[in-house]
Design an enzyme around this catalytic site. Structure first.
Site, PDB file in Angstrom:
ATOM      1  N   HIS A  86       0.862  -1.196   0.000  1.00  0.00           N
ATOM      2  CA  HIS A  86       0.000   0.000   0.000  1.00  0.00           C
ATOM      3  C   HIS A  86       0.891   1.237   0.000  1.00  0.00           C
ATOM      4  O   HIS A  86       1.828   1.341   0.790  1.00  0.00           O
ATOM      5  CB  HIS A  86      -0.899   0.025   1.238  1.00  0.00           C
ATOM      6  N   ASP A 165     -15.376   3.037   7.618  1.00  0.00           N
ATOM      7  CA  ASP A 165     -14.297   3.940   7.209  1.00  0.00           C
ATOM      8  C   ASP A 165     -14.759   4.879   6.099  1.00  0.00           C
ATOM      9  O   ASP A 165     -14.361   6.038   6.055  1.00  0.00           O
ATOM     10  CB  ASP A 165     -13.075   3.141   6.738  1.00  0.00           C
ATOM     11  N   ARG A 172     -14.239  13.247   7.764  1.00  0.00           N
ATOM     12  CA  ARG A 172     -12.930  13.878   8.045  1.00  0.00           C
ATOM     13  C   ARG A 172     -12.604  14.924   6.986  1.00  0.00           C
ATOM     14  O   ARG A 172     -12.052  15.983   7.285  1.00  0.00           O
ATOM     15  CB  ARG A 172     -11.834  12.800   8.075  1.00  0.00           C
ATOM     16  N   SER A 187      -7.767   3.997   9.280  1.00  0.00           N
ATOM     17  CA  SER A 187      -8.500   3.981   8.006  1.00  0.00           C
ATOM     18  C   SER A 187      -7.793   3.068   7.000  1.00  0.00           C
ATOM     19  O   SER A 187      -8.401   2.166   6.414  1.00  0.00           O
ATOM     20  CB  SER A 187      -8.575   5.425   7.478  1.00  0.00           C
ATOM     21  N   LYS A 191      -8.808  -1.393   6.076  1.00  0.00           N
ATOM     22  CA  LYS A 191      -9.101  -1.938   4.745  1.00  0.00           C
ATOM     23  C   LYS A 191      -8.087  -3.016   4.364  1.00  0.00           C
ATOM     24  O   LYS A 191      -8.441  -4.039   3.792  1.00  0.00           O
ATOM     25  CB  LYS A 191      -9.104  -0.801   3.713  1.00  0.00           C
TER      26      LYS A 191
HETATM   27  N1  URA Z   1      -6.076   6.728   2.572  1.00  0.00           N
HETATM   28  C1  URA Z   1      -7.055   6.161   3.306  1.00  0.00           C
HETATM   29  O1  URA Z   1      -7.618   5.151   2.923  1.00  0.00           O
HETATM   30  N2  URA Z   1      -7.395   6.742   4.464  1.00  0.00           N
HETATM   31  C2  URA Z   1      -6.812   7.856   4.929  1.00  0.00           C
HETATM   32  O2  URA Z   1      -7.160   8.313   5.991  1.00  0.00           O
HETATM   33  C3  URA Z   1      -5.797   8.421   4.149  1.00  0.00           C
HETATM   34  C4  URA Z   1      -5.436   7.842   2.973  1.00  0.00           C
END
Ligand code: URA
Length: 430
Positions: A86, A165, A172, A187, A191
């Protein structure tokens, strides 16, 4: 239904710097998903988290609660180990494209569940959709079949992963609380953990084109995410990488695919190759292949073969011509000298204004739009030599793109020394 907690008590506790209990956090995320806790209350709480932070245990609980808000993928039926990457995102970041086939050709399963771009950082799926016929949407069954067969998949993440999320991230975005490390870390990691990978390598970027401007903040985010992954039983490590200048020589979609194919053919810009090789080594080491010769797999065509099979498996034609723009505009050097600065963010914004990115989730991207760079910091240039070329389908877009890059690059007098720094600055593990 009798509610286990009062949300106002929870907000007051965090406002007064107390740590929330596991039970409070579980209830909160569940009640927010059920819409019992409303956006106004959640906004107050996330601002309190932004200001007062969270302990490691609270961040872990928050991550777990978000995972439990939706479905989890299960790769345990595969005969191969799974490893995912990621990136926190940056300008010209096409690394997933050469990296997935490079790692998969070593007999490892690489599930890259990706997204589309929003704002100045591009999305992996947008880039791949430049390839005629290529499809991002796959069923869970197709994902498993492709991982077992050719070993890699890059596709759209299902909507069922960590739905809490999704709502929280949108909130946010409109409450000035995006940059809170506990919220970013939970967050991203909710995932990734819900996706079910056994190992994960994080590319945490810092610099003008990154989410985190300062290296120290990026390091803190990397440490927090590595701890979360480790606590959840996922073998996790991170590379801290520079995003001061765009990665490679292309920013856009079709041109980034072209550059990725160059890397898979054993060429490509040095910085893209450096990062692809470093991440591939890290991923393979995390699944027990620390000595894999990844450079050889780029040179001898093994990674390219896997790429071609991957494109075909998802409906694309690896030999099809990529879209080309209707209009181009080239900017040349005004004097002889050394290019000493090329700021990532303004070039990312310019590519976005040319049509390579979207401002709203419903916008279409222009696959042929973007920027080709002809020089990188440290290169000597001569007056009149092309520095970069803008590409768009409509020449009216050039003016605002040129506004964005005004002052974003600098040519110093010939002979000025320039210290080329590596892209990878540090490695963080548990
Ligand atoms: N990517 C995400 O999935 N969440 C965040 O808070 C920032 C970047």
């Amino acid at each position: 239904m009798v509610e286990a907690f009062d949300v106002v008590d929870i907000i007051r506790s965090k406002r007064d710097r107390a740590a929330l209990s596991t039970e409070q956090i579980d209830w909160l995320i569940d009640a927010y998903t059920r819409e019992y806790v409303d956006d106004a209350q959640m906004s107050a709480l996330i601002m309190a988290i932004f200001l007062n932070g969270m302990e490691r245990r609270e961040i872990f609980d928050m991550t777990q609660a978000m995972i439990h808000s939706g479905e989890r993928m299960d790769f345990s039926s595969l005969s191969k180990p799974t490893v995912d990457k990621h990136s926190t995102g940056g300008v010209g970041d096409k690394i997933t494209l050469p990296l997935m086939p490079l790692v998969a050709c070593f007999g490892v399963a690489v599930p890259q569940l990706s997204g589309r771009g929003l704002g100045h950082t591009g999305g992996t799926l947008d880039k791949l959709e430049s390839i005629p016929g290529w499809r991002a949407e796959l069923s869970n069954e197709q994902i498993l079949q492709q991982l077992e067969g050719l070993g890699g998949v890059i596709c759209a993440a299902g909507k069922g992963l960590a739905p809490a999320d999704k709502r929280l991230y949108a909130l946010r975005d409109i409450t000035g609380t995006v940059e809170a490390i506990p919220l970013i870390a939970s967050s991203i990691m909710s995932k990734k953990i819900a996706e079910g990978t056994s190992a994960l390598v994080l590319d945490v970027k810092f610099g003008s084109g990154a989410f985190m401007r300062e290296e120290e903040r990026a390091r803190e985010l990397a440490r927090t995410m590595v701890a979360l992954g480790t606590d959840a039983g996922v073998e996790t490590s991170a590379l801290l990488t520079s995003m001061e200048t765009p990665l490679g020589l292309t920013i856009g979609n079709a041109n980034e695919v072209r550059e990725s194919v160059e890397v898979l053919a054993g060429g490509g810009p040095a910085d893209v190759v450096e990062l692809t090789v470093a991440l591939a080594r890290e991923m393979l080491a995390s699944v027990g292949q620390p000595d894999a010769d990844v450079e050889a797999a780029l040179q001898d065509g093994r990674a390219m073969d896997t790429w071609r099979q991957f494109v075909e498996a998802q409906g694309g034609d690896p030999d099809a011509a990529l879209p080309t723009p209707n209009e181009t505009h080239t900017v040349v050097a005004e004097q002889d000298g050394v290019l000493v600065r090329q700021d990532a963010l303004p070039f990312g914004v310019a590519a976005w204004r040319l049509g390579a990115g979207r401002a709203r989730a419903s916008d279409e991207v222009v696959h042929a739009a973007g920027i080709d760079l002809h020089a990188k910091p440290g290169d000597e240039v001569r007056a009149g030599q092309p520095l970069f070329t803008l590409a768009a389908n409509d020449a009216a877009r050039f003016e605002r793109a040129l506004d964005a890059v005004e002052g974003a690059y600098e040519i110093a007098p010939a002979g000025t020394s320039f210290d080329r720094q590596p892209i990878v600055r540090d490695r963080i593990s548990s």
